[in-house]
Design an enzyme around this catalytic site. Structure first.
Site, mmCIF file in Angstrom:
data_model
loop_
_atom_site.group_PDB
_atom_site.id
_atom_site.type_symbol
_atom_site.label_atom_id
_atom_site.label_comp_id
_atom_site.label_asym_id
_atom_site.label_seq_id
_atom_site.Cartn_x
_atom_site.Cartn_y
_atom_site.Cartn_z
ATOM 1 C CD GLU A 1 30.419 40.296 41.393
ATOM 2 O OE1 GLU A 1 31.420 39.704 40.987
ATOM 3 O OE2 GLU A 1 29.746 39.898 42.366
ATOM 4 C CB THR B 1 29.844 36.560 42.800
ATOM 5 O OG1 THR B 1 30.308 36.976 41.500
ATOM 6 C CG2 THR B 1 30.765 37.124 43.877
ATOM 7 C CG ASN C 1 39.177 42.811 36.587
ATOM 8 O OD1 ASN C 1 38.944 43.179 37.725
ATOM 9 N ND2 ASN C 1 38.220 42.650 35.686
ATOM 10 C CB VAL D 1 39.968 36.794 40.961
ATOM 11 C CG1 VAL D 1 40.493 36.457 39.570
ATOM 12 C CG2 VAL D 1 39.110 35.676 41.488
ATOM 13 C CE LYS E 1 42.834 51.981 40.633
ATOM 14 N NZ LYS E 1 43.957 52.389 41.435
ATOM 15 N NE ARG F 1 31.753 40.360 45.391
ATOM 16 C CZ ARG F 1 33.074 40.365 45.234
ATOM 17 N NH1 ARG F 1 33.861 40.277 46.286
ATOM 18 N NH2 ARG F 1 33.606 40.466 44.036
ATOM 19 C CE LYS G 1 35.033 45.856 38.641
ATOM 20 N NZ LYS G 1 36.082 45.483 37.657
ATOM 21 C CG LEU H 1 45.649 38.301 35.172
ATOM 22 C CD1 LEU H 1 46.242 37.481 34.045
ATOM 23 C CD2 LEU H 1 44.751 37.442 36.042
#
Length: 273
Positions: A195, A119, A94, A102, A15, A192, A57, A96
């Site tokens: 991304e 980023t 995402n 992150v 992932k 990146r 994504k 947590l």
């Protein structure tokens, strides 16, 4: 075959966007071919329901990871019905505290005195906690199981408003009694490969509608094209040969077909490099 499960939750995948961008052949083998194998095993053992955990994504994917998950959605759904298990696909953003999140990275960077690295100053993401994600996935699958007709839509979890990552970093610094940019520096490193600045849960060829509180469904505007065995075999051969260029070409061409807004008129997908 030994356990004979009634419900299978397929959550395993590669992932991490950068990891899969650097290893596209492994991404295809795990996320697409592995999902095909799980779906085939679920059908063979007589499971009544298979739930695939997908990702935001997979919508308008620019990364290899997102593209492999989009194809996995299609491949797994093809195993449903006609004597096979009911298939549910659940997309969300995402989580947590999950692996690769992150938050623990920022915590480590703050603990060592900085800098916090991100980023892009405009990057934003949807977030939910692990308990929220688990509860909504279970609820979404239970709702799908109650439907009379086989599901043709993807279930998406309501995740509130997206959070700017730079604001998350500033809050985490402040929670430690420190001042952002004075006590802990924030360094922008650049986007990146693969991304995106923002994510969404519904694609251009899908129509969103409420399903239940906290859950929506995204239904294809036109019937999805079938991913045939020859196409998967070509992708598998390229992945096993380690031919990264061909893997990317075949993968994003297949995603382009799956995102078509009208039969024979696919939308254009730009592969991450």
């Amino acid at each position: 075959a030994a356990e004979k499960p009634e419900i299978v939750f397929h959550a395993a995948a590669l992932k991490h966007v950068t990891l899969v961008e650097n290893h596209p052949c492994e991404g295809v083998r795990t996320n697409i071919l592995g999902s095909r194998n799980v779906a085939a095993a679920a059908r063979a053992c007589g499971a009544t329901h298979l739930a695939l955990i997908s990702t935001d994504k997979a919508v308008a994917p620019t990364s290899v990871m997102g593209a492999t998950k989009r194809v996995a959605e299609a491949v797994v759904r093809q195993q449903g019905g006609a004597g096979g298990p009911r298939v549910s696909v659940v997309r969300f953003g995402n989580v947590l505290g999950s692996a690769g999140s992150v938050v623990p990275i920022f915590q480590h960077q703050i603990a060592r005195g900085g800098p916090i690295t991100l980023t892009h100053a405009e990057v934003e993401r949807y977030f939910m906690t692990i308990p929220e994600a688990v509860q909504l996935v279970l609820r979404a699958v239970a709702l799908s199981a109650d439907d009379v007709a086989p599901p043709d839509s993807v279930l998406t979890l309501e995740m509130g408003e997206p959070v700017k990552i730079i604001e998350l970093a500033r809050r985490m610094i402040a929670l430690q009694g420190l001042v952002p940019e004075r006590d802990i520096a924030i360094r922008i490193t650049g986007l990146r490969p693969g991304e995106k600045l923002t994510e969404t849960l519904v694609d251009i060829n899908e129509i969103a509608a409420p399903k239940a509180p906290g859950i929506r469904q995204a239904t294809p505007a036109t019937p999805l094209p079938h991913v045939d065995d020859a196409t998967l075999a070509g992708l598998e051969a390229a992945a096993l040969a380690g031919d990264e260029t061909r893997v990317r070409t075949l993968l994003f061409a297949l995603v382009e077909r799956l995102r078509q807004t009208h039969p024979g008129q696919p939308v254009k997908v730009v592969a991450g490099v």
